[in-house]
Design a protein around this motif. Structure first.
Motif, PDB file in Angstrom:
ATOM      1  N   ASP A  39      45.425  44.512  46.396  1.00  0.00           N
ATOM      2  CA  ASP A  39      45.708  44.607  44.957  1.00  0.00           C
ATOM      3  C   ASP A  39      45.685  43.187  44.359  1.00  0.00           C
ATOM      4  O   ASP A  39      46.706  42.510  44.268  1.00  0.00           O
ATOM      5  CB  ASP A  39      47.078  45.266  44.758  1.00  0.00           C
ATOM      6  CG  ASP A  39      47.408  45.452  43.272  1.00  0.00           C
ATOM      7  OD1 ASP A  39      46.670  44.942  42.411  1.00  0.00           O
ATOM      8  OD2 ASP A  39      48.434  46.115  42.998  1.00  0.00           O
ATOM      9  N   ILE A  40      44.487  42.766  43.930  1.00  0.00           N
ATOM     10  CA  ILE A  40      44.350  41.369  43.485  1.00  0.00           C
ATOM     11  C   ILE A  40      44.997  41.132  42.109  1.00  0.00           C
ATOM     12  O   ILE A  40      45.341  40.003  41.783  1.00  0.00           O
ATOM     13  CB  ILE A  40      42.880  40.875  43.501  1.00  0.00           C
ATOM     14  CG1 ILE A  40      41.947  41.838  42.764  1.00  0.00           C
ATOM     15  CG2 ILE A  40      42.425  40.655  44.928  1.00  0.00           C
ATOM     16  CD1 ILE A  40      40.525  41.311  42.618  1.00  0.00           C
ATOM     17  N   VAL A  65      32.828  47.901  45.656  1.00  0.00           N
ATOM     18  CA  VAL A  65      34.074  48.293  44.997  1.00  0.00           C
ATOM     19  C   VAL A  65      34.005  47.755  43.558  1.00  0.00           C
ATOM     20  O   VAL A  65      33.729  46.566  43.367  1.00  0.00           O
ATOM     21  CB  VAL A  65      35.303  47.670  45.712  1.00  0.00           C
ATOM     22  CG1 VAL A  65      36.590  48.027  45.000  1.00  0.00           C
ATOM     23  CG2 VAL A  65      35.359  48.117  47.171  1.00  0.00           C
ATOM     24  N   PRO A  66      34.235  48.597  42.540  1.00  0.00           N
ATOM     25  CA  PRO A  66      34.160  48.085  41.162  1.00  0.00           C
ATOM     26  C   PRO A  66      35.165  46.957  40.930  1.00  0.00           C
ATOM     27  O   PRO A  66      36.308  47.045  41.370  1.00  0.00           O
ATOM     28  CB  PRO A  66      34.516  49.318  40.307  1.00  0.00           C
ATOM     29  CG  PRO A  66      34.204  50.498  41.181  1.00  0.00           C
ATOM     30  CD  PRO A  66      34.492  50.047  42.589  1.00  0.00           C
ATOM     31  N   VAL A  67      34.704  45.906  40.260  1.00  0.00           N
ATOM     32  CA  VAL A  67      35.583  44.770  39.930  1.00  0.00           C
ATOM     33  C   VAL A  67      35.376  44.435  38.453  1.00  0.00           C
ATOM     34  O   VAL A  67      34.252  44.188  38.030  1.00  0.00           O
ATOM     35  CB  VAL A  67      35.228  43.513  40.766  1.00  0.00           C
ATOM     36  CG1 VAL A  67      36.087  42.325  40.336  1.00  0.00           C
ATOM     37  CG2 VAL A  67      35.387  43.766  42.259  1.00  0.00           C
ATOM     38  N   ASP A  68      36.470  44.452  37.679  1.00  0.00           N
ATOM     39  CA  ASP A  68      36.414  43.900  36.325  1.00  0.00           C
ATOM     40  C   ASP A  68      37.293  42.666  36.353  1.00  0.00           C
ATOM     41  O   ASP A  68      38.519  42.746  36.300  1.00  0.00           O
ATOM     42  CB  ASP A  68      36.898  44.912  35.286  1.00  0.00           C
ATOM     43  CG  ASP A  68      36.717  44.360  33.875  1.00  0.00           C
ATOM     44  OD1 ASP A  68      36.991  43.148  33.669  1.00  0.00           O
ATOM     45  OD2 ASP A  68      36.285  45.113  32.985  1.00  0.00           O
ATOM     46  N   VAL A  69      36.652  41.525  36.460  1.00  0.00           N
ATOM     47  CA  VAL A  69      37.382  40.312  36.794  1.00  0.00           C
ATOM     48  C   VAL A  69      38.401  39.924  35.708  1.00  0.00           C
ATOM     49  O   VAL A  69      39.473  39.419  36.027  1.00  0.00           O
ATOM     50  CB  VAL A  69      36.362  39.195  37.134  1.00  0.00           C
ATOM     51  CG1 VAL A  69      35.808  38.546  35.888  1.00  0.00           C
ATOM     52  CG2 VAL A  69      36.948  38.191  38.072  1.00  0.00           C
ATOM     53  N   HIS A  70      38.077  40.203  34.446  1.00  0.00           N
ATOM     54  CA  HIS A  70      39.040  39.854  33.386  1.00  0.00           C
ATOM     55  C   HIS A  70      40.280  40.745  33.470  1.00  0.00           C
ATOM     56  O   HIS A  70      41.400  40.284  33.257  1.00  0.00           O
ATOM     57  CB  HIS A  70      38.384  39.954  32.010  1.00  0.00           C
ATOM     58  CG  HIS A  70      37.325  38.900  31.793  1.00  0.00           C
ATOM     59  ND1 HIS A  70      36.245  39.078  30.968  1.00  0.00           N
ATOM     60  CD2 HIS A  70      37.186  37.656  32.319  1.00  0.00           C
ATOM     61  CE1 HIS A  70      35.489  37.987  30.988  1.00  0.00           C
ATOM     62  NE2 HIS A  70      36.031  37.116  31.804  1.00  0.00           N
ATOM     63  N   ASP A  71      40.072  42.016  33.805  1.00  0.00           N
ATOM     64  CA  ASP A  71      41.216  42.933  33.970  1.00  0.00           C
ATOM     65  C   ASP A  71      42.158  42.466  35.074  1.00  0.00           C
ATOM     66  O   ASP A  71      43.372  42.629  34.979  1.00  0.00           O
ATOM     67  CB  ASP A  71      40.730  44.339  34.353  1.00  0.00           C
ATOM     68  CG  ASP A  71      40.365  45.151  33.136  1.00  0.00           C
ATOM     69  OD1 ASP A  71      40.486  44.608  32.021  1.00  0.00           O
ATOM     70  OD2 ASP A  71      39.933  46.313  33.309  1.00  0.00           O
ATOM     71  N   THR A  72      41.604  41.918  36.143  1.00  0.00           N
ATOM     72  CA  THR A  72      42.445  41.530  37.285  1.00  0.00           C
ATOM     73  C   THR A  72      43.291  40.298  36.971  1.00  0.00           C
ATOM     74  O   THR A  72      44.326  40.094  37.587  1.00  0.00           O
ATOM     75  CB  THR A  72      41.606  41.180  38.532  1.00  0.00           C
ATOM     76  OG1 THR A  72      40.847  40.000  38.246  1.00  0.00           O
ATOM     77  CG2 THR A  72      40.693  42.310  38.942  1.00  0.00           C
ATOM     78  N   GLY A  73      42.799  39.466  36.053  1.00  0.00           N
ATOM     79  CA  GLY A  73      43.539  38.252  35.699  1.00  0.00           C
ATOM     80  C   GLY A  73      43.354  37.111  36.684  1.00  0.00           C
ATOM     81  O   GLY A  73      43.985  36.060  36.531  1.00  0.00           O
ATOM     82  N   VAL A  74      42.495  37.254  37.704  1.00  0.00           N
ATOM     83  CA  VAL A  74      42.337  36.152  38.665  1.00  0.00           C
ATOM     84  C   VAL A  74      41.632  34.974  37.982  1.00  0.00           C
ATOM     85  O   VAL A  74      40.922  35.142  36.995  1.00  0.00           O
ATOM     86  CB  VAL A  74      41.574  36.570  39.946  1.00  0.00           C
ATOM     87  CG1 VAL A  74      42.217  37.788  40.590  1.00  0.00           C
ATOM     88  CG2 VAL A  74      40.103  36.826  39.670  1.00  0.00           C
ATOM     89  N   ASP A  75      41.862  33.783  38.516  1.00  0.00           N
ATOM     90  CA  ASP A  75      41.293  32.583  37.900  1.00  0.00           C
ATOM     91  C   ASP A  75      39.907  32.250  38.454  1.00  0.00           C
ATOM     92  O   ASP A  75      39.045  31.746  37.737  1.00  0.00           O
ATOM     93  CB  ASP A  75      42.235  31.398  38.125  1.00  0.00           C
ATOM     94  CG  ASP A  75      43.615  31.703  37.596  1.00  0.00           C
ATOM     95  OD1 ASP A  75      43.758  31.813  36.362  1.00  0.00           O
ATOM     96  OD2 ASP A  75      44.552  31.912  38.401  1.00  0.00           O
TER      97      ASP A  75
END
Ligand SMILES: Cc1ncc(COP(=O)(O)O)c(C=O)c1O
Length: 340
Positions: free
Chosen positions: A132-133, A158-168
């Motif tokens: 859970d990133i 695996v679907p990734v929406d990078v802005h949704d995850t909040g990772v830098d």
């Protein structure tokens, strides 16, 4: 690849100034699109190792000298900071109680106000467990630290929406689920961070005025190209553009749906055959990496290869990785060989 070779024969390096240059821009945009990022947030690299070495060079470790990673991450990530231990960097490795995943609570305990960065995976390479990133990024940010995710084993399957995850920061690339082969990866850097970070490991592709060839000064690109190094392998770039086209045509959510079904089927067959697969207990946390414990995995990988089944060995395990082009009969064939 054929297109690249044709051009190499016909034009040699003169393709540089139009076709190749455009291919790089197309690839930054294509990589961005697959994770929901803009092209200005994407830097191209040759490997996760080069990407993380530049990323590691942008951080000021004076007050925050700790980097938190986990025992299940691909070790090249930790190496960027282990190599900096003589400069006072402390690497904290969070252990995994079950060897399959790492509880977010354990990461939360390891992060404190001296932590500069949390660096971990989206999908663990030896277990296929999805982390859970979003929660990991929240933990890092709650302490004022940054969060880097090695998503090499997730992007494309695996679907990734990078802005949704909040990772830098996030890395992925061609060698695995984006079907591009070795030698090409990307580093995502969150848009509002890009101009705050200045690398101390660099090259001429980071320079906005690179074709002025002025050795006196670097004028940093205002976008994520400031984190690039030297000339990318254009053969790898063309291979990756081809792979991305396939992934884009199918769409990652559709890939995920097919793969989940194949993975559940493979785990069921392996369990029935008494092979005791090592996977996450929650099916939602399983990506397309199924580990089969075995005393001599290299030999099993050779036996599978003799039947045209491509698998890989990791310590004590055979690693099976079904993707969208597989069918359940492939699972049947693989399990038949492993149980005999
Ligand atoms: C999760 C993960 N990260 C990174 C790598 C490789 O790193 P690099 O691109 O530096 O070879 C691998 C495997 O090849 C991997 O599975």
């Amino acid at each position: 690849m054929a297109e690249y070779l044709g051009m190499w024969h016909a034009r040699g390096a003169s393709a540089w100034y139009d076709v190749w240059w455009e291919a790089l821009a197309e690839l930054r945009a294509g990589y961005g699109a697959v994770i929901g990022a803009g092209p200005s947030e994407i830097a191209l690299h040759a490997s996760v190792s080069t990407a993380t070495s530049v990323l590691a060079s942008t951080i000021d470790y004076d007050r925050r000298y700790k980097v938190v990673t986990t025992a299940l991450d691909f070790p090249t990530v930790a190496y960027q900071w282990l190599a900096k231990r003589p400069a006072g960097i402390e690497v904290v490795v969070v252990e995994s109680p079950d060897g399959i995943s790492v509880p977010v609570e354990a990461i939360a305990e390891a992060v404190d106000d001296r932590t500069a960065l949390v660096a971990t995976s989206h999908v663990f390479f030896t277990t296929g467990a999805i982390q859970d990133i979003t929660a990991v990024a929240q933990i890092a940010h709650a302490h004022g630290a940054l969060c880097f995710v090695d998503a090499y084993q997730s992007v494309g399957q695996v679907p990734v929406d990078v802005h949704d995850t909040g990772v830098d920061f996030l890395c992925a690339g061609g060698l695995k689920w984006l079907l591009g082969g070795p030698g090409i990866v990307f580093l995502y850097v969150r848009g509002d961070l890009v101009q705050q970070l200045v690398p101390t490991v660099s090259g001429w592709f980071a320079n906005e005025r690179q074709f002025e060839f002025d050795p006196h000064e670097i004028q940093w690109h205002s976008d994520a190209r400031r984190f690039e190094l030297g000339t990318p392998s254009l053969a790898a770039v063309f291979a990756q553009l081809g792979g991305l086209e396939i992934i884009r045509e199918i769409g990652v959510p559709a890939v995920r749906q097919v793969v989940r079904d194949l993975v559940d089927d493979l785990i069921m067959r392996a369990t029935e055959a008494g092979l005791r697969p090592k996977v996450a207990s929650d099916p939602k946390q399983r990506a397309a990496i199924v580990m089969i414990p075995n005393a001599d995995p290299a030999n099993q990988v050779r036996r599978l290869a003799a039947a045209s089944i491509i698998a890989d060995a990791r310590p004590g395990h055979v690693r099976l990785s079904p993707f969208f082009y597989n069918i359940k009969e492939d699972n049947v064939a693989a399990i038949e060989i492993l149980k005999s």
